[in-house]
Design an enzyme around this catalytic site. Structure first.
Site, PDB file in Angstrom:
ATOM      1  N   ASP A  41      -9.160 -16.663 -16.400  1.00  0.00           N
ATOM      2  CA  ASP A  41     -10.165 -16.789 -15.208  1.00  0.00           C
ATOM      3  C   ASP A  41     -11.186 -17.823 -15.876  1.00  0.00           C
ATOM      4  O   ASP A  41     -11.715 -17.208 -16.749  1.00  0.00           O
ATOM      5  CB  ASP A  41     -10.869 -15.601 -14.563  1.00  0.00           C
ATOM      6  CG  ASP A  41     -11.621 -16.452 -13.515  1.00  0.00           C
ATOM      7  OD1 ASP A  41     -10.826 -16.328 -12.481  1.00  0.00           O
ATOM      8  OD2 ASP A  41     -12.701 -16.340 -13.610  1.00  0.00           O
ATOM      9  N   HIS A 101      -3.845 -17.167  -5.313  1.00  0.00           N
ATOM     10  CA  HIS A 101      -4.704 -16.612  -4.982  1.00  0.00           C
ATOM     11  C   HIS A 101      -6.302 -17.647  -4.446  1.00  0.00           C
ATOM     12  O   HIS A 101      -6.619 -16.853  -3.501  1.00  0.00           O
ATOM     13  CB  HIS A 101      -5.796 -15.198  -5.026  1.00  0.00           C
ATOM     14  CG  HIS A 101      -5.788 -15.574  -6.406  1.00  0.00           C
ATOM     15  ND1 HIS A 101      -5.447 -15.786  -7.822  1.00  0.00           N
ATOM     16  CD2 HIS A 101      -7.906 -15.750  -6.758  1.00  0.00           C
ATOM     17  CE1 HIS A 101      -6.375 -16.398  -8.862  1.00  0.00           C
ATOM     18  NE2 HIS A 101      -7.312 -16.201  -7.754  1.00  0.00           N
ATOM     19  N   ASP A 102      -6.573 -18.655  -4.655  1.00  0.00           N
ATOM     20  CA  ASP A 102      -7.610 -19.478  -4.395  1.00  0.00           C
ATOM     21  C   ASP A 102      -7.410 -20.424  -3.362  1.00  0.00           C
ATOM     22  O   ASP A 102      -7.944 -20.715  -2.589  1.00  0.00           O
ATOM     23  CB  ASP A 102      -8.351 -19.617  -5.560  1.00  0.00           C
ATOM     24  CG  ASP A 102      -9.097 -18.776  -5.715  1.00  0.00           C
ATOM     25  OD1 ASP A 102      -9.923 -17.679  -5.474  1.00  0.00           O
ATOM     26  OD2 ASP A 102      -9.366 -18.991  -7.236  1.00  0.00           O
ATOM     27  N   ASP A 158      -3.707   3.717   2.412  1.00  0.00           N
ATOM     28  CA  ASP A 158      -5.485   3.979   2.739  1.00  0.00           C
ATOM     29  C   ASP A 158      -5.529   2.084   3.489  1.00  0.00           C
ATOM     30  O   ASP A 158      -6.949   2.030   3.198  1.00  0.00           O
ATOM     31  CB  ASP A 158      -6.141   4.069   1.941  1.00  0.00           C
ATOM     32  CG  ASP A 158      -5.772   3.308   0.311  1.00  0.00           C
ATOM     33  OD1 ASP A 158      -5.048   2.165   0.352  1.00  0.00           O
ATOM     34  OD2 ASP A 158      -6.417   3.371  -1.467  1.00  0.00           O
ATOM     35  N   ASP A 175      -5.111 -10.295 -15.688  1.00  0.00           N
ATOM     36  CA  ASP A 175      -5.895 -11.618 -15.710  1.00  0.00           C
ATOM     37  C   ASP A 175      -6.447 -11.090 -15.862  1.00  0.00           C
ATOM     38  O   ASP A 175      -8.035  -9.891 -16.223  1.00  0.00           O
ATOM     39  CB  ASP A 175      -6.343 -11.022 -13.847  1.00  0.00           C
ATOM     40  CG  ASP A 175      -6.389 -12.679 -12.993  1.00  0.00           C
ATOM     41  OD1 ASP A 175      -7.440 -13.519 -14.313  1.00  0.00           O
ATOM     42  OD2 ASP A 175      -6.254 -12.939 -12.147  1.00  0.00           O
ATOM     43  N   ASP A 220       1.020  -0.946   0.294  1.00  0.00           N
ATOM     44  CA  ASP A 220      -0.175   0.178  -0.224  1.00  0.00           C
ATOM     45  C   ASP A 220       0.478   1.393  -0.037  1.00  0.00           C
ATOM     46  O   ASP A 220       1.489   1.623   0.683  1.00  0.00           O
ATOM     47  CB  ASP A 220      -1.241  -0.430   1.222  1.00  0.00           C
ATOM     48  CG  ASP A 220      -1.672   1.106   1.592  1.00  0.00           C
ATOM     49  OD1 ASP A 220      -1.663   2.143   0.456  1.00  0.00           O
ATOM     50  OD2 ASP A 220      -2.211   1.865   2.630  1.00  0.00           O
ATOM     51  N   ASP A 241      -1.792  -1.152  -4.202  1.00  0.00           N
ATOM     52  CA  ASP A 241      -2.392  -0.533  -4.904  1.00  0.00           C
ATOM     53  C   ASP A 241      -1.378  -1.203  -6.190  1.00  0.00           C
ATOM     54  O   ASP A 241       0.090  -0.566  -6.313  1.00  0.00           O
ATOM     55  CB  ASP A 241      -2.196   0.941  -4.834  1.00  0.00           C
ATOM     56  CG  ASP A 241      -1.237   1.200  -3.811  1.00  0.00           C
ATOM     57  OD1 ASP A 241      -0.129   1.462  -4.619  1.00  0.00           O
ATOM     58  OD2 ASP A 241      -1.867   2.191  -2.954  1.00  0.00           O
ATOM     59  N   GLU A 253      -7.201 -20.674 -16.649  1.00  0.00           N
ATOM     60  CA  GLU A 253      -7.852 -21.831 -16.021  1.00  0.00           C
ATOM     61  C   GLU A 253      -8.515 -22.977 -15.826  1.00  0.00           C
ATOM     62  O   GLU A 253      -9.711 -22.320 -15.906  1.00  0.00           O
ATOM     63  CB  GLU A 253      -7.939 -20.722 -14.725  1.00  0.00           C
ATOM     64  CG  GLU A 253      -8.576 -21.435 -12.624  1.00  0.00           C
ATOM     65  CD  GLU A 253      -9.537 -20.536 -11.833  1.00  0.00           C
ATOM     66  OE1 GLU A 253      -9.745 -20.783 -11.171  1.00  0.00           O
ATOM     67  OE2 GLU A 253      -9.985 -19.468 -12.500  1.00  0.00           O
ATOM     68  N   ASN A 274      -0.329   4.653  -0.618  1.00  0.00           N
ATOM     69  CA  ASN A 274      -0.520   5.770  -0.349  1.00  0.00           C
ATOM     70  C   ASN A 274      -1.088   6.057   1.064  1.00  0.00           C
ATOM     71  O   ASN A 274      -2.548   6.177   1.761  1.00  0.00           O
ATOM     72  CB  ASN A 274      -1.890   6.484  -0.741  1.00  0.00           C
ATOM     73  CG  ASN A 274      -3.002   5.459  -1.304  1.00  0.00           C
ATOM     74  OD1 ASN A 274      -2.864   4.115  -0.937  1.00  0.00           O
ATOM     75  ND2 ASN A 274      -4.040   5.804  -2.502  1.00  0.00           N
TER      76      ASN A 274
END
Length: 542
Positions: free
Chosen positions: A199, A315-316, A25, A98, A21, A29, A241, A23
């Protein structure tokens, strides 16, 4: 087989919300990725698979897209994206986007128009059906629990969503949909991306009325058509995928003569710790002989006729060191063993962010601390079916997607150095011990083991192109194999347990050998019979 640049490449997957990150928040990013490119260059990777950064309402963390040609505000701007492409390229790193085109967001302009009327030109961009006897068109279920059909009051019809009801499925039988997808792909090709991860691409050929979702009859026709009209005109890496792929199907995808994709992600090994015929949440212990059988089948079946992708994590999926390694007393040894085993195989290896640090699964105390829509839906569903909270949490600790999505652990400062704001998802509490700063400074770390593996692969035609043969196949504790090309041999021997194990292979001719890499400090000579320490992994060259 014609040699391609991606045959010797190593890919690093970035989940943008959780990477860095810039910035403060609380959300990772694009500028955060740019700040960490030198870290990735040090690791040695040459391709980034970038999770979705397109405009999205974030119902499914960016996999519900409302504009394919713009950037989500929390990630930055298109100017930032162009800058990332330039900065990565200057370091010899390609960006793979992706591509999520099985479905869109329900907030995509196409779907907003489609809902206005049955006569709207965008209506047929999606899959709509009339009720049957006042009910859903059929019993097709969503992968996120419940029915795959959502009723639209205004028109009196149902639309199909294999995932969330906010992710309506595109109708690939409509040529206008396919042309629109080619336009999206060409938009990014012209920006200079290095390829696409596609995907759930095996779902685009669905035949809803026959309840066919994966591997539909027109799937390969659609892919050939897309190749011809978009990415096939460029020298790109494309990976699909494909949860339902067999080796025979994978050859259709990845054989260069078929003109479809570079490779696919197949997931046969990923289901080996699930109870047969049940859901991924229903656990059983992994049997190493089954894992060996699956990997060996894929290595042999695609030889000369296709290309493998090699991965433990994404990520899954849960963190591999927690799943099939030992994330306590042998975390370092087992993480290095799993890396050695995978990177010596034939195919393109994928590293998921934090894997090179040995990041582990997370144990949040309350279901309220979890973010993932699949996990939350499953929890509600199983509570309603009478499962206990403790039983459900055990499955989530093992298999929940948030295990992979906790923020990257950069150093031992607050929130692991990911942000000085409030992170969108809590950081794993072990960041004080497990972080990138400590790993880079320790020459014996998991990070530097990965660096060596990447370097060995790039400089070894035998590892890139050599034939594969399993060794000591019936051994329930040891995974060993040999790679051979023009008389050059690389042998990989891995103890998959926390006990002393014996490797025995009388048929292997032992010549002069050299240790290329080991996860224990002292050198062990290659022999036909060897005693291996817990999670010991050694790579030899003969």
């Amino acid at each position: 087989m014609e040699k391609k640049w991606w045959h010797k490449s190593v890919v690093y997957e970035i989940y943008p919300r959780s990477f860095y990150d810039s910035n403060n928040d609380g959300i990772g990013d694009i500028n955060g990725i740019i700040e960490k490119l030198d870290y990735l260059k040090l690791l040695g990777i040459d391709v980034i698979w970038l999770g979705p950064v397109y405009k999205s309402p974030n119902d499914d963390n960016g996999y519900d897209i409302s504009d394919y040609c713009d950037i989500m505000d929390e990630f930055g701007t298109m100017e930032d994206m162009d800058n990332l492409l330039r900065e990565a390229n200057s370091r010899g790193i390609k960006i793979v986007m992706d591509l999520v085109v099985n479905h869109t967001s329900d907030e995509h302009p196409w779907f907003i128009e489609a809902k206005k009327s049955k006569d709207n030109k965008y209506r047929d961009y999606y899959v709509w059906r009339d009720p049957i006897d006042g009910k859903e068109p059929n019993e097709m279920g969503s992968l996120f629990s419940g029915s795959a059909w959502q009723y639209d009051e205004a028109s009196g019809q149902y639309y199909m969503h294999i995932f969330s009801k906010k992710q309506p499925d595109l109708n690939w039988e409509n040529i206008e949909v396919r042309k629109a997808v080619w336009d999206i792909v060409n938009f990014w090709c012209e920006k200079g991306v290095g390829g696409f991860r596609m995907d759930v691409i095996d779902l685009i050929g669905k035949v809803p009325d026959k309840m066919i979702t994966g591997n539909g009859p027109k799937l390969h026709e659609y892919l050939k058509e897309m190749n011809k009209n978009s990415f096939g005109k460029y020298d790109l890496l494309t990976v699909g995928e494909t949860w339902g792929a067999t080796p025979e199907i994978a050859k259709l995808y990845s054989n260069p003569e078929e003109k479809e994709l570079s490779m696919v992600f197949q997931f046969e090994h990923i289901g080996l710790d699930e109870q047969p015929g049940k859901e991924k949440w229903d656990l059983k212990p992994l049997e190493l002989k089954e894992l060996k059988r699956v990997f060996s089948k894929w290595q042999s079946s695609l030889e000369g006729k296709g290309w493998n992708s090699l991965f433990w994590n994404n990520h899954d999926l849960p963190r591999i060191v927690s799943r099939w390694g030992n994330d306590k007393e042998y975390r370092v040894e087992s993480a290095k063993m799993l890396a050695t085993l995978l990177h010596g195989l034939k195919g393109t290896p994928y590293i998921y962010q934090g894997e090179e640090l040995g990041m582990t699964n997370v144990h949040f105390n309350s279901i309220d601390e979890y973010d993932d829509i699949e996990t939350l839906n499953m929890y509600k569903d199983r509570i309603a079916k009478g499962y206990s909270h403790e039983e459900i949490m055990k499955s989530i600790y093992a298999k929940g997607r948030d295990n992979a999505r906790t923020p990257m652990q950069w150093d031992d400062s607050e929130n692991g150095g990911f942000t000085s704001g409030k992170p969108w998802l809590a950081v794993n509490k072990n960041y004080k011990e497990i972080n990138a700063k400590a790993a880079v400074e320790d020459e014996n770390s998991i990070f530097h083991h990965y660096r060596k593996l990447v370097d060995i692969r790039k400089n070894s035609e035998t590892i890139i192109y050599g034939e594969y043969r399993e060794l000591d196949a019936e051994n329930p504790d040891v995974f060993a194999y040999i790679r051979e090309l023009d008389g050059d041999k690389v042998v990989v021997i891995c103890n998959f347990t926390d006990k002393i194990a014996t490797f025995k292979e009388d048929s292997m001719e032992i010549g002069d050998s050299k240790v290329l890499l080991s996860n224990y400090k002292d050198i062990v000579e290659l022999k036909n019979t060897m005693s291996l320490r817990p999670y010991e992994a050694i790579m030899y060259r003969m």
